[in-house]
Design a protein around this motif. Structure first.
Motif, PDB file in Angstrom:
ATOM      1  N   THR A 184      58.354   9.156 -18.833  1.00 14.86           N
ATOM      2  CA  THR A 184      56.669  10.056 -18.340  1.00 14.86           C
ATOM      3  C   THR A 184      56.932  11.229 -18.631  1.00 14.86           C
ATOM      4  OG1 THR A 184      57.514   9.540 -16.193  1.00 14.86           O
ATOM      5  CG2 THR A 184      55.212   8.330 -17.487  1.00 14.86           C
ATOM      6  N   SER A 185      58.869  11.933 -18.575  1.00  8.23           N
ATOM      7  CA  SER A 185      58.843  13.222 -18.521  1.00  8.23           C
ATOM      8  C   SER A 185      58.404  14.291 -19.624  1.00  8.23           C
ATOM      9  CB  SER A 185      60.701  13.300 -19.198  1.00  8.23           C
ATOM     10  OG  SER A 185      61.127  12.427 -17.982  1.00  8.23           O
ATOM     11  N   ALA A 186      58.241  13.631 -20.626  1.00 10.12           N
ATOM     12  CA  ALA A 186      57.032  14.456 -21.683  1.00 10.12           C
ATOM     13  C   ALA A 186      55.862  14.390 -21.432  1.00 10.12           C
ATOM     14  CB  ALA A 186      58.172  14.324 -23.219  1.00 10.12           C
ATOM     15  N   LEU A 187      54.920  13.763 -20.929  1.00  8.90           N
ATOM     16  CA  LEU A 187      54.015  13.481 -20.488  1.00  8.90           C
ATOM     17  C   LEU A 187      52.971  15.143 -19.566  1.00  8.90           C
ATOM     18  CD1 LEU A 187      53.278   9.833 -20.297  1.00  8.90           C
ATOM     19  CD2 LEU A 187      53.093  11.506 -22.679  1.00  8.90           C
ATOM     20  N   ASP A 188      51.628  15.034 -20.216  1.00  7.36           N
ATOM     21  CA  ASP A 188      50.929  16.048 -19.573  1.00  7.36           C
ATOM     22  C   ASP A 188      50.344  15.542 -18.330  1.00  7.36           C
ATOM     23  OD1 ASP A 188      50.906  18.357 -20.847  1.00  7.36           O
ATOM     24  OD2 ASP A 188      49.097  17.162 -21.323  1.00  7.36           O
ATOM     25  N   PRO A 189      50.995  16.208 -16.443  1.00  3.64           N
ATOM     26  CA  PRO A 189      50.981  15.377 -15.532  1.00  3.64           C
ATOM     27  C   PRO A 189      49.543  14.250 -15.197  1.00  3.64           C
ATOM     28  CG  PRO A 189      50.951  17.702 -15.078  1.00  3.64           C
ATOM     29  CD  PRO A 189      50.386  17.637 -16.569  1.00  3.64           C
ATOM     30  N   GLU A 190      48.253  14.187 -15.751  1.00  7.69           N
ATOM     31  CA  GLU A 190      47.145  13.797 -15.576  1.00  7.69           C
ATOM     32  C   GLU A 190      47.087  12.249 -16.653  1.00  7.69           C
ATOM     33  OE1 GLU A 190      47.081  16.709 -17.396  1.00  7.69           O
ATOM     34  OE2 GLU A 190      46.020  16.305 -19.152  1.00  7.69           O
ATOM     35  N   MET A 191      48.227  12.340 -17.675  1.00  5.46           N
ATOM     36  CA  MET A 191      48.646  10.997 -18.876  1.00  5.46           C
ATOM     37  C   MET A 191      49.947   9.958 -17.897  1.00  5.46           C
ATOM     38  SD  MET A 191      48.042  13.140 -22.357  1.00  5.46           S
ATOM     39  CE  MET A 191      46.975  13.295 -22.410  1.00  5.46           C
ATOM     40  N   ILE A 192      50.230  10.806 -16.817  1.00  2.84           N
ATOM     41  CA  ILE A 192      51.645   9.967 -16.793  1.00  2.84           C
ATOM     42  C   ILE A 192      50.681   8.556 -15.992  1.00  2.84           C
ATOM     43  CG2 ILE A 192      53.228  10.199 -14.449  1.00  2.84           C
ATOM     44  CD1 ILE A 192      53.578  12.944 -15.313  1.00  2.84           C
ATOM     45  N   LYS A 193      49.802   9.169 -15.138  1.00  4.91           N
ATOM     46  CA  LYS A 193      49.792   7.201 -14.248  1.00  4.91           C
ATOM     47  C   LYS A 193      48.628   6.524 -15.359  1.00  4.91           C
ATOM     48  CE  LYS A 193      46.607   5.657 -10.929  1.00  4.91           C
ATOM     49  NZ  LYS A 193      45.908   4.759 -11.709  1.00  4.91           N
ATOM     50  N   GLU A 194      48.198   6.578 -17.053  1.00  4.76           N
ATOM     51  CA  GLU A 194      48.139   5.548 -17.034  1.00  4.76           C
ATOM     52  C   GLU A 194      49.723   4.676 -18.335  1.00  4.76           C
ATOM     53  OE1 GLU A 194      45.980   8.062 -19.653  1.00  4.76           O
ATOM     54  OE2 GLU A 194      46.968   7.966 -22.224  1.00  4.76           O
ATOM     55  N   VAL A 195      50.675   5.754 -18.094  1.00  2.00           N
ATOM     56  CA  VAL A 195      51.532   4.729 -18.273  1.00  2.00           C
ATOM     57  C   VAL A 195      52.514   4.194 -17.631  1.00  2.00           C
ATOM     58  CG1 VAL A 195      53.879   5.227 -19.792  1.00  2.00           C
ATOM     59  CG2 VAL A 195      52.204   6.839 -20.739  1.00  2.00           C
ATOM     60  N   LEU A 196      52.880   4.854 -16.331  1.00 11.52           N
ATOM     61  CA  LEU A 196      52.890   3.883 -15.623  1.00 11.52           C
ATOM     62  C   LEU A 196      52.407   2.996 -14.594  1.00 11.52           C
ATOM     63  CD1 LEU A 196      54.301   6.868 -12.875  1.00 11.52           C
ATOM     64  CD2 LEU A 196      55.578   5.438 -14.481  1.00 11.52           C
ATOM     65  N   ASP A 197      50.863   3.250 -14.480  1.00  4.79           N
ATOM     66  CA  ASP A 197      50.130   0.990 -14.850  1.00  4.79           C
ATOM     67  C   ASP A 197      50.844   0.531 -15.761  1.00  4.79           C
ATOM     68  OD1 ASP A 197      48.882   3.504 -12.212  1.00  4.79           O
ATOM     69  OD2 ASP A 197      47.203   3.105 -13.703  1.00  4.79           O
ATOM     70  N   VAL A 198      50.690   0.789 -16.647  1.00  2.00           N
ATOM     71  CA  VAL A 198      51.345   0.018 -17.799  1.00  2.00           C
ATOM     72  C   VAL A 198      52.643  -0.315 -17.156  1.00  2.00           C
ATOM     73  CG1 VAL A 198      52.252  -0.671 -19.836  1.00  2.00           C
ATOM     74  CG2 VAL A 198      49.996   0.676 -19.763  1.00  2.00           C
ATOM     75  N   MET A 199      53.652  -0.156 -16.572  1.00  2.00           N
ATOM     76  CA  MET A 199      55.076  -0.591 -16.915  1.00  2.00           C
ATOM     77  C   MET A 199      55.217  -1.214 -15.235  1.00  2.00           C
ATOM     78  SD  MET A 199      56.946   3.284 -17.524  1.00  2.00           S
ATOM     79  CE  MET A 199      58.832   2.864 -16.719  1.00  2.00           C
ATOM     80  N   VAL A 200      53.999  -0.683 -14.547  1.00  2.00           N
ATOM     81  CA  VAL A 200      54.045  -1.305 -13.511  1.00  2.00           C
ATOM     82  C   VAL A 200      53.676  -3.084 -13.821  1.00  2.00           C
ATOM     83  CG1 VAL A 200      52.578  -1.952 -10.858  1.00  2.00           C
ATOM     84  CG2 VAL A 200      53.974   0.778 -11.790  1.00  2.00           C
ATOM     85  N   GLU A 201      52.319  -3.404 -14.643  1.00  4.23           N
ATOM     86  CA  GLU A 201      52.244  -4.341 -14.819  1.00  4.23           C
ATOM     87  C   GLU A 201      52.779  -5.423 -15.901  1.00  4.23           C
ATOM     88  OE1 GLU A 201      49.117  -5.031 -17.425  1.00  4.23           O
ATOM     89  OE2 GLU A 201      47.857  -3.503 -16.422  1.00  4.23           O
ATOM     90  N   LEU A 202      54.573  -4.632 -16.547  1.00  5.77           N
ATOM     91  CA  LEU A 202      55.062  -5.097 -16.737  1.00  5.77           C
ATOM     92  C   LEU A 202      56.696  -5.661 -16.106  1.00  5.77           C
ATOM     93  CD1 LEU A 202      56.422  -5.920 -20.314  1.00  5.77           C
ATOM     94  CD2 LEU A 202      57.232  -3.746 -20.045  1.00  5.77           C
ATOM     95  N   ALA A 203      56.785  -4.652 -15.459  1.00  2.00           N
ATOM     96  CA  ALA A 203      57.191  -4.581 -14.112  1.00  2.00           C
ATOM     97  C   ALA A 203      56.977  -6.649 -12.801  1.00  2.00           C
ATOM     98  CB  ALA A 203      57.941  -3.861 -13.166  1.00  2.00           C
ATOM     99  N   GLN A 204      55.684  -6.599 -12.951  1.00  2.00           N
ATOM    100  CA  GLN A 204      54.991  -7.695 -12.056  1.00  2.00           C
ATOM    101  C   GLN A 204      55.566  -9.130 -13.049  1.00  2.00           C
ATOM    102  OE1 GLN A 204      51.799  -5.856 -10.985  1.00  2.00           O
ATOM    103  NE2 GLN A 204      52.346  -4.661  -9.009  1.00  2.00           N
ATOM    104  N   SER A 205      54.924  -7.925 -14.779  1.00  2.00           N
ATOM    105  CA  SER A 205      55.136  -9.980 -15.488  1.00  2.00           C
ATOM    106  C   SER A 205      56.660 -10.128 -15.522  1.00  2.00           C
ATOM    107  CB  SER A 205      54.494  -9.209 -16.333  1.00  2.00           C
ATOM    108  OG  SER A 205      55.656  -9.178 -17.204  1.00  2.00           O
ATOM    109  N   GLY A 206      57.266  -9.294 -14.767  1.00  2.00           N
ATOM    110  CA  GLY A 206      59.089 -10.411 -14.787  1.00  2.00           C
ATOM    111  C   GLY A 206      59.930  -9.809 -15.360  1.00  2.00           C
TER     112      GLY A 206
END
Lengths: 398, 242
Positions: B164-186
């Motif tokens: 997320t380091s190269a992203l504008d602040p308002e776009m960080i969340k949409e990427v992190l959401d995807v990563m959280v989902e991935l983490a929850q899938s194991g």
């Protein structure tokens, strides 16, 4: 510009300017003067030339093209004899130019790609060898290299009487490589048709293979079956047609050979010289354009498990070629134009033939005008093709 | 799943990794943080051999990373990577970016690869962009495509290098959401990131690196509340104050 009568009434009244200080008058005056000078100079040269020509009793115009050429040309792709016209002699020259330029473009591109990749390779020795090659080729004059190739070819081959015979009917000497060619037979037309059929069948096989890959994921090895499809039909026609095997075999005469076909040392030297020289430039262009693709691209490809070859072919080269097309175009143009240096070693391409024609007829201006127009046409065609290719490769932007 | 044993690496005369050891179990989620130049990126790039380590041993899924090209390719097939600058292929459409590796590396039929790609594009919530080129997407969308591209190879392990380091602040969340989902899938994950909220939410293990060394490893609750090392405390103090 807003017309004066529509301006706001509050604007200050226009100040009177002396005409020699008015910007527009000045620029108009200078442009008219330049134009008058250029036209005057051209008119003076044209009148002078016409005057000189008429004093020497040389008629201007292109009428000379229909007269008998009465000089021989060593390499001709179409039947030609000294009894043919100047126009046909020029056509023979043009075809030779196109032959050497066409072959040169393909070979120089292949050698250039190999050089570019060699310079980028992790193999230290290979990289250094390619560097030395590129620097020598780029930094010596092409004419010199052409002479070198020509001398090399002539000095390393025996005189005609001691010619090497690597195969029956093939003679290699300082007159060039002479080899037999089949005597024309109507069956060859049918073989050509059969070949076209085979190519079409192989293309269909390729399409089928790709569809199958898309459906099942299994890539089939279709190289050999495809080759068989291409080669078998003409072979069948050949044997069914009684296998005509009349050959036009060269045979030695006192100082030369007659019959058959030949590759002259001049042609070989010109082709080798142009390819070796241009490939050095093309290699640098391709190397630079490969380096211009960001390293993240090959890293991403590697991280996905692609092999280095796949990454180069599928990711790096398609992006590099976009960068390479404009400079590559000018290299191709250079190669086509540099083929006129053949005049130095006596290969009868367009410019050497034109030179002979101009010397014999004295109509240098017309002859050179024809060559200029022809090279212009060749160059513009190359540019046009490359621009079309460039457009088809253009990246999609938002 | 992943084991680094006393890994050392130098760039020229400068040592960038000093005796780095780390063990990651299957399904574990590790977040690596530390000041810039700490060797975080270098370390995870060693795991799929984008960088070569000079001393020590690295095992991925039981295979040791050596100069063996076949083994490197085998490991890369099982390890997905997401880069700071996305590194999408600009000359290919989003769909072709996703299907490239399954088709050429996994020898998957094109149609099957496309179905798979659409599945993952839906998971990262941008199926409607399949026909577009990367330059037509926003940064956040590009990074989500990059995540989907890595997932299409069905990797066992995912590496994230400051996603997320190269992203504008308002776009960080949409990427992190995807990563959280991935983490929850194991998924087994190693993330280099400074997103401490994300770290608190998903990490099983926090790793703090500085000057090429692993300074501290701890579960997130202890890491954030009671860091043992002075340098960790200083670093956390600097980034959490913002």
């Amino acid at each position: 510009m807003v017309p004066a009568d529509q301006r706001a009434p509050a604007s200050p009244p226009k100040r009177q300017v002396a005409p020699w200080n008015d910007e527009r008058v000045r620029s108009l005056a200078f442009q008219s003067l330049t134009l008058a000078l250029v036209v005057g100079l051209l008119a003076y040269l044209a009148l002078n030339a016409a005057d000189n020509l008429s004093r020497q009793g040389i008629a201007t115009g292109f009428g000379f093209l229909g007269r008998e050429a009465s000089f021989a040309i060593t390499t001709a792709l179409i039947p030609y004899s000294p009894a043919d016209t100047y126009a046909r002699a020029l056509l023979v020259g043009l075809l030779n130019t196109l032959l050497v330029a066409g072959l040169g473009l393909v070979l120089a591109t292949l050698l250039g790609l190999a050089l570019g990749l060699a310079r980028l390779s992790a193999n230290w020795l290979l990289g250094r060898l390619a560097l030395v090659y590129v620097e020598i080729m780029r930094n010596t004059p092409l004419v010199l290299q052409l002479f070198l190739w020509w001398d090399l070819l002539r000095l390393s081959t025996p005189p005609p009487r001691e010619a090497w015979k690597p195969l029956p009917g093939v003679y290699i000497s300082l007159r060039g490589v002479f080899f037999p060619v089949p005597v024309y037979d109507p069956l060859y037309l049918w073989m050509g048709a059969a070949l076209a059929l085979g190519v079409a069948a192989a293309a269909l096989l390729g399409v089928w293979g790709r569809r199958r890959q898309a459906r099942t994921g299994r890539a089939l090895r279709l190289g050999l079956p495809g080759l068989a499809l291409i080669l078998l039909p003409p072979a069948i026609v050949f044997f069914a047609g009684g296998a005509p095997h009349l050959l036009d075999v060269p045979h030695p005469t006192r100082f030369d050979f007659s019959g058959g076909r030949s590759i002259t040392p001049e042609f070989a030297a010109l082709l080798a010289g142009l390819v070796a020289y241009t490939a050095a430039f093309i290699g640098e262009i391709l190397r630079g354009s490969i380096l211009s693709v960001r390293s993240g691209q090959s890293e991403a490809a590697a991280a996905l498990g692609l092999t280095r070859g796949q990454a180069l072919r599928l990711i790096v080269l398609p992006q590099a070629i976009r960068v390479a097309i404009p400079p590559l175009t000018s290299e191709y143009l250079n190669l086509a134009k540099n083929s006129s240096l053949a005049v130095a070693i006596g290969f009868p391409e367009l410019f050497s033939v034109t030179n002979t024609v101009a010397n014999q007829t004295g109509q240098a201006i017309e002859a050179m005008a024809i060559v200029c127009a022809t090279y212009l046409a060749i160059s513009l065609s190359i540019s046009l093709l490359m621009n079309l290719y460039n457009r088809s490769m253009a990246p999609v932007e938002r | 799943m992943i084991e680094l044993r006393r890994v050392n690496k130098w760039f020229g005369g400068r040592q960038v990794l000093k005796d780095v050891s780390l063990t990651v179990a299957r399904g574990e989620r590790v977040v690596v943080c530390g000041p810039s130049g700490a060797g975080k990126s270098t370390m995870i790039r060693c795991i799929n051999r984008l960088e070569e380590h000079q001393q020590g041993e690295i095992f991925v899924d039981g295979i040791e990373l050596t100069g063996d090209v076949k083994q490197i390719e085998a490991i890369r097939r099982e390890v997905g990577m997401v880069f700071q600058h996305f590194n999408l292929f600009p000359h290919l459409t989003v769909l072709d970016n996703l299907t490239l590796a399954p088709i050429w590396v996994r020898r998957m039929p094109r149609r099957e690869a496309e179905d798979l790609a659409m599945l993952y594009l839906e998971r990262v919530r941008i199926p409607e962009q399949a026909g577009k080129y990367p330059s037509q997407l926003s940064g956040g969308e590009q990074q989500r495509v990059a995540i989907a591209r890595a997932l299409c190879m069905k990797p066992q392990i995912m590496l994230f290098d400051e996603p997320t380091s190269a992203l504008d602040p308002e776009m960080i969340k949409e990427v992190l959401d995807v990563m959280v989902e991935l983490a929850q899938s194991g998924m087994t994950m190693i993330c280099v990131t400074h997103e401490m909220g994300f770290a608190r939410e998903v990490a099983d293990l926090m790793v703090f690196m500085d000057q090429g060394e692993v300074i501290e490893t701890a579960p997130p609750d202890r890491f954030f509340t009671a860091p043992r090392n002075e340098r960790t405390r200083l670093f956390l103090g600097r980034i959490l104050r913002q």
